[in-house]
Design a protein around this motif. Structure first.
Motif, short mmCIF file in Angstrom:
data_model
loop_
_atom_site.label_atom_id
_atom_site.label_comp_id
_atom_site.label_asym_id
_atom_site.label_seq_id
_atom_site.Cartn_x
_atom_site.Cartn_y
_atom_site.Cartn_z
N UNK A 114 21.67 -1.44 9.69
CA UNK A 114 21.64 -2.87 9.41
C UNK A 114 20.22 -3.43 9.46
N UNK A 115 19.36 -2.78 10.25
CA UNK A 115 17.97 -3.21 10.35
C UNK A 115 17.09 -2.67 9.23
N UNK A 116 17.66 -1.81 8.38
CA UNK A 116 16.91 -1.27 7.26
C UNK A 116 16.17 0.02 7.54
N UNK A 117 16.46 0.67 8.69
CA UNK A 117 15.82 1.95 8.99
C UNK A 117 16.28 3.00 7.99
N UNK A 118 15.39 3.93 7.68
CA UNK A 118 15.70 5.05 6.79
C UNK A 118 15.89 6.29 7.66
N UNK A 119 17.12 6.74 7.81
CA UNK A 119 17.42 7.87 8.68
C UNK A 119 17.04 9.17 7.99
N UNK A 120 16.17 9.96 8.65
CA UNK A 120 15.71 11.21 8.03
C UNK A 120 16.54 12.42 8.42
N UNK A 121 17.27 12.34 9.53
CA UNK A 121 18.11 13.47 9.90
C UNK A 121 18.55 13.41 11.34
N UNK A 122 19.41 14.37 11.69
CA UNK A 122 19.89 14.53 13.07
C UNK A 122 19.03 15.58 13.74
N UNK A 158 0.82 -1.22 0.00
CA UNK A 158 0.00 0.00 0.00
C UNK A 158 0.85 1.26 0.00
N UNK A 159 2.11 1.12 0.42
CA UNK A 159 3.05 2.24 0.35
C UNK A 159 4.44 1.66 0.14
N UNK A 160 5.42 2.52 0.06
CA UNK A 160 6.81 2.10 -0.13
C UNK A 160 7.69 2.90 0.83
N UNK A 161 8.88 2.40 1.06
CA UNK A 161 9.84 3.14 1.89
C UNK A 161 10.15 4.49 1.26
N UNK A 174 15.25 3.64 -1.18
CA UNK A 174 15.27 2.84 -2.41
C UNK A 174 15.91 1.47 -2.17
N UNK A 175 16.99 1.47 -1.38
CA UNK A 175 17.64 0.19 -1.06
C UNK A 175 16.70 -0.70 -0.25
N UNK A 176 15.96 -0.09 0.66
CA UNK A 176 15.02 -0.86 1.47
C UNK A 176 13.90 -1.46 0.62
N UNK A 177 13.39 -0.66 -0.31
CA UNK A 177 12.34 -1.19 -1.19
C UNK A 177 12.86 -2.37 -2.02
N UNK A 181 11.71 -2.80 11.44
CA UNK A 181 11.79 -1.37 11.11
C UNK A 181 12.28 -1.17 9.67
N UNK A 182 12.34 -2.23 8.89
CA UNK A 182 12.76 -2.12 7.49
C UNK A 182 11.92 -1.06 6.76
#
Length: 452
Positions: free
Chosen positions: A112-120, A16-19, A54-57, A69-70
């Motif tokens: 390593x868990x596939x989290x997408x870091x949005x910022x500090x 229904x959505x993507x990373x 994109x890598x996660x998708x 948390x992928x």
């Protein structure tokens, strides 16, 4: 309302959505000039986050998601080393510091868990306040009552607002005297402070090496438990909710209930009634250890001594660049002797042993996370005395659990549409999974009763 990680994961699993879509939505909110993003982030990962997404998708498309948390957008506090970046800790005093040579274990585990870091995320400079004010990067406003302009709580200020405003699905912060739980409570979120040694602190700029903990701020307790399994590297399943029937919950009446404003008092009282009605055995207890803590820390305590050890050379070099309200607290450690420090260490060991014995008959302590709803930012900016007094009040209850070397959750317990109030559920060291289990049950009971 923020969506739980489990809901977002279900949307990803079913297509229904993507990373990529989640990351772009989070970045769009952060870039919105009408929003808080400019004050929430000290660095926004506008290029890295889409690459990670994109890598996660691709990984999910291959049928091998790496963890729960992928593909989920996660923010990190500006204390964690990221390879090739300078860790500034919400300060400008470290602008000329060299970049980190490697990721901190926390960052490495998230990636390593596939989290997408949005910022500090922005924070109180060097994590040394429970209010969240920052004169260098601005102070992000609490999602509640932005017309007034209220504080977010600190020190993990940007972390909490990144979640409340949809710039991240969850955030990773640190907690030395409440810096995860306070902003969670004031912003209507869940926050978990684990037993300190549960999550590695290498590559994390310290405040107090004896008290620092690393934990999540997220929409629900289950979200916090999912992130705890990633941060600890355990990969453990989320613990099942506890049965409230017969659960033994202790309410400490010594100091912890003092100074509550009317909103906190009413919400806390209602929460106790809800838990009692669900079958929990709620009992008030006297905790003389709480009354002894101010005397133990009278000369500044562990934080002052350990923070001074880290900051003394930097203060000599760049003291005028510090936030004056932070600097004055750091300077308290300058006059502590080695004997003073050892006195605190010895007193703490005895204090912990006494308190652990006192609370052993109970499954958890429950108390207000903080005694006040979020005050107006302008009032604290204009009045140093109000800033100091409010900071002491905000830190008071969470600090009891840090000094205990324990673990604790803050979960929302207010009525919908009213000022956020946090309920703290706490236990001794190593009780982390039990506290998360109790927290899930308490959260479900409160949500059902308050119709969130």
């Amino acid at each position: 309302m923020q969506r739980p990680l489990t809901d977002l994961r279900a949307d990803l699993d079913t297509g229904r959505t993507s990373a990529a879509a989640l990351a772009e939505a989070a970045l769009d909110r952060a870039r919105d000039p009408a929003g808080e993003g400019a004050r929430v982030f000290t660095r926004l990962y506008e290029e890295w986050a889409p690459e990670l997404a994109r890598a996660s998708d691709a990984v999910r498309g291959a049928g091998v998601p790496r963890s729960p948390v992928e593909g989920l957008p996660i923010s990190i506090k500006d204390l964690f080393d990221v390879a090739g970046e300078t860790t500034r800790a919400g300060s400008v005093a470290l602008d000329d510091a060299p970049p980190a040579a490697a990721h901190s274990p926390v960052v490495a585990r998230l990636l390593a868990a596939g989290a997408v870091l949005t910022g500090r995320t922005n924070m109180t400079e060097f994590a040394f306040s429970g209010l969240g004010l920052n004169p260098h990067y601005g102070t992000p406003l609490n999602p509640y009552d932005r017309a007034t302009g209220r504080i977010p709580g600190g020190s993990s200020s940007g972390a909490a607002v990144s979640v409340s405003d949809g710039m991240a699905a969850a955030a990773i912060g640190t907690d030395t005297g409440g810096s995860v739980r306070i902003p969670a409570a004031l912003c209507g979120l869940s926050g978990f402070k684990p037993t300190p040694r549960r999550v590695p602190r290498d590559g994390v700029l310290p405040l107090s090496t004896s008290l620092d903990s690393i934990g999540p701020i997220a929409p629900t307790v289950t979200c916090c438990a999912i992130l705890d399994s990633v941060l600890t590297g355990s990969g453990a399943d989320v613990p099942a909710p506890a049965a409230l029937e017969g659960l033994r919950l202790a309410v400490p009446t010594t100091i912890a209930l003092d100074g509550m404003d009317s909103a906190v008092s009413a919400a806390f009282s209602q929460a106790l009634s809800i838990l009692s009605a669900a079958g929990a055995q709620v009992r008030e207890i006297v905790v003389p250890e709480f009354a002894r803590l101010p005397a133990i820390n009278a000369k500044g305590g562990l934080i002052a001594a350990e923070a001074w050890h880290w900051h003394r050379a930097l203060i000599d070099r760049a003291g005028p660049r510090y936030d004056p309200r932070v600097l004055v607290r750091l300077m308290r450690g300058k006059d502590m002797s080695a004997a003073d420090y050892i006195d605190v260490l010895e007193a703490r060991a005895a204090w912990i042993a006494s308190l652990e014995t006192r609370i052993a008959p109970f499954d958890a302590l429950i108390l207000p996370t903080v005694p006040l709803i979020a005050p107006a930012l302008a009032t604290l900016e204009a009045d140093d005395a109000a800033y100091g007094a409010t900071n002491i009040l905000m830190l008071r209850n969470p600090t009891f659990i840090n000094f205990l070397d324990g673990c604790a959750l803050s979960i929302p317990c207010h009525w919908p549409g009213t000022a956020p109030v946090g309920l703290m559920i706490a236990g001794a060291a190593g009780r982390d999974r039990a506290i998360l289990s109790i927290g899930q049950a308490a959260e479900a009971a409160l949500d059902a009763a308050l119709r969130r």
